[in-house]
Design a protein around this motif. Structure first.
Motif, PDB file in Angstrom:
ATOM      1  N   MET A  83       0.816  -1.194   0.000  1.00  0.00           N
ATOM      2  CA  MET A  83       0.000   0.000   0.000  1.00  0.00           C
ATOM      3  C   MET A  83       0.861   1.259   0.000  1.00  0.00           C
ATOM      4  O   MET A  83       0.569   2.206  -0.706  1.00  0.00           O
ATOM      5  N   ILE A  84       1.918   1.264   0.819  1.00  0.00           N
ATOM      6  CA  ILE A  84       2.811   2.415   0.880  1.00  0.00           C
ATOM      7  C   ILE A  84       3.523   2.609  -0.448  1.00  0.00           C
ATOM      8  O   ILE A  84       3.715   3.742  -0.892  1.00  0.00           O
ATOM      9  N   MET A  85       3.865   1.501  -1.109  1.00  0.00           N
ATOM     10  CA  MET A  85       4.532   1.592  -2.408  1.00  0.00           C
ATOM     11  C   MET A  85       3.616   2.240  -3.453  1.00  0.00           C
ATOM     12  O   MET A  85       4.064   3.062  -4.249  1.00  0.00           O
ATOM     13  N   SER A 109       4.238   5.765  -5.284  1.00  0.00           N
ATOM     14  CA  SER A 109       4.274   5.794  -6.751  1.00  0.00           C
ATOM     15  C   SER A 109       3.332   6.861  -7.301  1.00  0.00           C
ATOM     16  O   SER A 109       3.694   7.609  -8.213  1.00  0.00           O
ATOM     17  N   ILE A 110       2.137   6.931  -6.743  1.00  0.00           N
ATOM     18  CA  ILE A 110       1.175   7.958  -7.174  1.00  0.00           C
ATOM     19  C   ILE A 110       1.714   9.347  -6.837  1.00  0.00           C
ATOM     20  O   ILE A 110       1.631  10.272  -7.658  1.00  0.00           O
ATOM     21  N   SER A 111       2.282   9.500  -5.650  1.00  0.00           N
ATOM     22  CA  SER A 111       2.843  10.777  -5.232  1.00  0.00           C
ATOM     23  C   SER A 111       3.990  11.188  -6.157  1.00  0.00           C
ATOM     24  O   SER A 111       4.088  12.354  -6.555  1.00  0.00           O
ATOM     25  N   LEU A 112       4.848  10.241  -6.510  1.00  0.00           N
ATOM     26  CA  LEU A 112       5.957  10.533  -7.412  1.00  0.00           C
ATOM     27  C   LEU A 112       5.446  10.922  -8.795  1.00  0.00           C
ATOM     28  O   LEU A 112       5.944  11.881  -9.395  1.00  0.00           O
ATOM     29  N   LEU A 113       4.461  10.206  -9.298  1.00  0.00           N
ATOM     30  CA  LEU A 113       3.890  10.530 -10.602  1.00  0.00           C
ATOM     31  C   LEU A 113       3.291  11.938 -10.607  1.00  0.00           C
ATOM     32  O   LEU A 113       3.540  12.728 -11.527  1.00  0.00           O
ATOM     33  N   LEU A 114       2.521  12.266  -9.582  1.00  0.00           N
ATOM     34  CA  LEU A 114       1.937  13.607  -9.476  1.00  0.00           C
ATOM     35  C   LEU A 114       3.018  14.677  -9.336  1.00  0.00           C
ATOM     36  O   LEU A 114       2.887  15.774  -9.884  1.00  0.00           O
ATOM     37  N   PHE A 120       9.023   9.082  -1.003  1.00  0.00           N
ATOM     38  CA  PHE A 120      10.334   8.620  -0.488  1.00  0.00           C
ATOM     39  C   PHE A 120      10.749   9.262   0.811  1.00  0.00           C
ATOM     40  O   PHE A 120      11.878   9.112   1.229  1.00  0.00           O
ATOM     41  N   LYS A 121       9.850   9.997   1.444  1.00  0.00           N
ATOM     42  CA  LYS A 121      10.183  10.582   2.750  1.00  0.00           C
ATOM     43  C   LYS A 121       9.802   9.569   3.822  1.00  0.00           C
ATOM     44  O   LYS A 121       8.711   9.019   3.822  1.00  0.00           O
TER      45      LYS A 121
END
Length: 119
Positions: free
Chosen positions: A1-3, A7-12, A117-118
């Motif tokens: 779930m965290i991954m 991933s969504i956060s990085l994409l945004l 990644f934080k």
């Protein structure tokens, strides 16, 4: 779930930073970009405000990349989008205001997801 969340956060984050730098470039070169010129004219933005807008969008893009300034960058991004929406509504251009709604949601969702990644 965290991954998935990261991933969504990085994409945004990538999309938001890219849009910020693209808007800065388009605004800086508004004379050769008919779409930017038309939009700024319709919103009532004069030529003296262009350097300020370019600086603001570049700063927002940089702030988004730094973990400690991620929140500030998203807040400034959301405020600049609300400003564009307000100018569009004042000018009677409801289409631009409606188009900006998903772009307003993006920094708010990014704040909720937090910096990728934080720890």
């Amino acid at each position: 779930m965290i991954m998935i969340k990261n991933s969504i956060s990085l994409l945004l984050l990538i999309v938001s930073v890219s849009i910020s730098f693209k808007h800065a470039w388009d605004t800086a070169h508004y004379r050769t970009n008919p779409a930017s010129l038309t939009m700024m004219t319709s919103l009532g933005i004069n030529k003296s405000a262009v350097p300020v807008l370019v600086f603001l969008t570049v700063v927002i893009g940089i702030l988004l990349l730094i973990p400690k300034t991620f929140f500030l960058g998203n807040m400034l991004n959301a405020m600049s989008i609300v400003m564009i929406m307000g100018l569009a509504l004042r000018a009677g251009n409801y289409r631009i205001a409606l188009i900006e709604i998903p772009f307003l949601a993006m920094p708010l969702i990014m704040i909720w997801l937090k910096y990728p990644f934080k720890n």
